[in-house]
Design a protein around this motif. Sequence first.
Motif, PDB file in Angstrom:
ATOM      1  N   ILE A 333       0.856  -1.083   0.028  1.00 38.69           N
ATOM      2  CA  ILE A 333      -0.018   0.042   0.142  1.00 38.69           C
ATOM      3  C   ILE A 333       1.005   1.325   0.003  1.00 38.69           C
ATOM      4  CG2 ILE A 333      -1.626   1.278   1.646  1.00 38.69           C
ATOM      5  CD1 ILE A 333      -3.038  -0.885  -0.072  1.00 38.69           C
ATOM      6  N   GLN A 334       2.158   1.043   0.748  1.00 35.33           N
ATOM      7  CA  GLN A 334       2.770   2.539   0.564  1.00 35.33           C
ATOM      8  C   GLN A 334       3.409   2.679  -0.621  1.00 35.33           C
ATOM      9  OE1 GLN A 334       3.204   4.503   3.322  1.00 35.33           O
ATOM     10  NE2 GLN A 334       1.580   2.932   4.475  1.00 35.33           N
ATOM     11  N   TYR A 335       3.790   1.637  -1.454  1.00 32.01           N
ATOM     12  CA  TYR A 335       4.088   1.742  -2.649  1.00 32.01           C
ATOM     13  C   TYR A 335       3.140   2.264  -3.675  1.00 32.01           C
ATOM     14  CZ  TYR A 335       5.671   0.506  -7.453  1.00 32.01           C
ATOM     15  OH  TYR A 335       6.123   0.597  -8.814  1.00 32.01           O
ATOM     16  N   ILE A 336       1.820   1.882  -3.448  1.00 36.22           N
ATOM     17  CA  ILE A 336       0.790   2.264  -4.223  1.00 36.22           C
ATOM     18  C   ILE A 336       0.418   3.763  -4.080  1.00 36.22           C
ATOM     19  CG2 ILE A 336      -1.733   2.015  -4.447  1.00 36.22           C
ATOM     20  CD1 ILE A 336      -1.278  -1.087  -4.646  1.00 36.22           C
ATOM     21  N   LYS A 337       0.667   3.895  -2.676  1.00 36.72           N
ATOM     22  CA  LYS A 337       0.416   5.394  -2.462  1.00 36.72           C
ATOM     23  C   LYS A 337       1.185   6.506  -3.125  1.00 36.72           C
ATOM     24  CE  LYS A 337      -1.620   4.948   2.312  1.00 36.72           C
ATOM     25  NZ  LYS A 337      -1.479   5.429   3.730  1.00 36.72           N
ATOM     26  N   GLY A 338       2.423   6.081  -3.455  1.00 39.63           N
ATOM     27  CA  GLY A 338       3.548   6.896  -4.276  1.00 39.63           C
ATOM     28  C   GLY A 338       3.160   6.911  -5.768  1.00 39.63           C
ATOM     29  N   LEU A 339       2.138   6.290  -6.374  1.00 37.77           N
ATOM     30  CA  LEU A 339       1.820   6.241  -7.466  1.00 37.77           C
ATOM     31  C   LEU A 339       1.186   7.443  -8.107  1.00 37.77           C
ATOM     32  CD1 LEU A 339       0.787   2.492  -8.229  1.00 37.77           C
ATOM     33  CD2 LEU A 339       3.148   3.554  -8.745  1.00 37.77           C
ATOM     34  N   SER A 340       1.347   8.170  -9.102  1.00 35.42           N
ATOM     35  CA  SER A 340       0.644   9.157  -9.523  1.00 35.42           C
ATOM     36  C   SER A 340      -0.636   8.801 -10.258  1.00 35.42           C
ATOM     37  CB  SER A 340       1.511   9.865 -10.735  1.00 35.42           C
ATOM     38  OG  SER A 340       0.809  11.086 -11.421  1.00 35.42           O
ATOM     39  N   GLY A 341      -1.571   9.376  -9.677  1.00 35.48           N
ATOM     40  CA  GLY A 341      -2.804   9.214 -10.252  1.00 35.48           C
ATOM     41  C   GLY A 341      -3.966   8.354  -9.198  1.00 35.48           C
ATOM     42  N   VAL A 342      -3.233   7.818  -8.146  1.00 38.07           N
ATOM     43  CA  VAL A 342      -4.007   7.312  -6.955  1.00 38.07           C
ATOM     44  C   VAL A 342      -4.633   8.431  -6.221  1.00 38.07           C
ATOM     45  CG1 VAL A 342      -3.858   5.605  -5.274  1.00 38.07           C
ATOM     46  CG2 VAL A 342      -2.876   5.139  -7.034  1.00 38.07           C
ATOM     47  N   SER A 343      -6.120   8.429  -6.166  1.00 33.91           N
ATOM     48  CA  SER A 343      -6.892   9.411  -5.436  1.00 33.91           C
ATOM     49  C   SER A 343      -7.009   8.903  -4.096  1.00 33.91           C
ATOM     50  CB  SER A 343      -8.113   9.880  -6.283  1.00 33.91           C
ATOM     51  OG  SER A 343      -8.946   8.894  -6.505  1.00 33.91           O
ATOM     52  N   GLU A 344      -7.565   7.608  -3.760  1.00 34.05           N
ATOM     53  CA  GLU A 344      -8.119   7.123  -2.607  1.00 34.05           C
ATOM     54  C   GLU A 344      -7.772   5.594  -2.406  1.00 34.05           C
ATOM     55  OE1 GLU A 344     -12.080   6.932   0.039  1.00 34.05           O
ATOM     56  OE2 GLU A 344     -12.374   7.673  -2.137  1.00 34.05           O
TER      57      GLU A 344
END
Length: 524
Positions: A333-344
């Motif tokens: 989840i910490q990795y996904i939070k750093g992806l551009s375009g993830v809003s929630e």
Amino acid sequence: MTIAQWLIFFLIVQLVHFAGTWKLYIKAGRKAWEAAVPVYNAVVLMKIINRPWWWVILLFVPIVNLIMFPVVIVETLRSFGKNSTLDTLLGVLTLGLYTVYINYAVDVQYRENRSLKPTTSNGETVSSILFAVVVATIIHTYAIQPYTIPSSSLEKTLLVGDFLFVSKFHYGARTPMTTVALPMLHDTIPGVKNKSYLAEPHLPYFRIPGFQKVQHNDIVVFNWPTDTVYRFNDPLRRPAVIKPIDKKTNYVKRAVGLPGENLSVKDGVVYINDQVLQLNDRAKLQYSYAIKTDGTVIDWMSVAQRLNVTDPFGPIDADQKIWYFKALTNDDIQYIKGLSGVSEIIKSPGKEQTPYVYIFPHTKKGWNESDLGPIHIPSKGETIELNSETVPFYKRAIAVYEGNKFEERNGQYYINDQPAKNYTFKQDYYFMMGDNRDNSEDSRMWGFVPEDHIVGKPVFVWLSLDPNVPWSKVLDKIRWDRMFTTVNGNGSQVSYFPYFLVLMAGILGYNVYKRRQEKKNSKY
């Protein structure tokens, strides 16, 4: 069968043995009364048939004795000259009653110094196979049992396709309760899919003392208390299957709640006595997540490969702005939070829609797999009050796991037809959960695991096969980094497979050297 019934059965067997062999004992130079003394008569019989005394022990080991009794019957007949194929068949098929006929109607001579070596190659083969089966059955029952992981409930710690060795001696080996069964098979004969056992007669529960108790975070193999599996990986289910305890489906989960503790789950986190349960560093909890984007195109396949995610995932809306993952760790989840375009990011989406009737004890409105409790886990010797609040939690334990007749009549509870206001438990209970918290059927659904259902502790992964790789790519199918790794404990898993290969190479080299030396010395 009760202990009293087993005692009566044992005495009947002793009487039959005496009636059918006392003359044979005399012809072997023994006294007639020696055939009548329980256990001692077996020791004497081993001397008569010229077999080691420790065979007597094997005659009292469940399952193993199913092999040993026919062997002893045949050996007894051969010690008195009855060694034809017909004699062997009559001895085995009549369950030893053929010796009664030999005892009274046939004038046989005792062969004291007969050869114990089989007279044919087939006999030698059968003897070797029987010995191997006896040894393997003892090891399988009382020491180490092989086991395979069929589901992803402990994903990241144990993977689908892991083959384990499960220790029976950590928690103490449980003696078999099923007395008539095919050796080393669980509950089904492969291929024909028929039962491999008879439900009766059965022995009461007994466990050889182990050197440790089940602890928090232990990964434990146990018999599923409410056995409803028709086939693994098949949605087709049927009502609970009635099986002997030791023939119920094997399950593997993590022990999170111990006897006498109060357990709660809040937002998927386990609390024990109002304190967060501290997991060891090998435990990687996973939850399902819904990932919302602002419309930015994200290469989720590359993300899945980067995170080593193997569970199904995909868009759950037409615009592909919401993606669903079944099992992600906190690091993922910490990795996904750093992806551009993830809003929630939504943890355990839809948990509020889980019907409370699916959640133990199936009466608490608002409970779901992520939020439930408190639940008190009963311990041996603990007394609880019986009322409308406690009965839903403990009724099955009282009636099914502890073998009582439990009824409610006109607002009054009855146990074995006696009015009861409280109940004292006869054994300890545990609460088991999978690490893949939103994709694990565990104690949150079916409740406590009784102590007599505990099988053992996984200690070693000896082989690991990736189910997603075809056998045509066998070298890729084997997860080499998981070969010969330990299961429990802290720190990163380390493969001891290279050390094993070095050890095997050393043993092989030594044997080759030894044979060459023996061959060289034989020339002189």
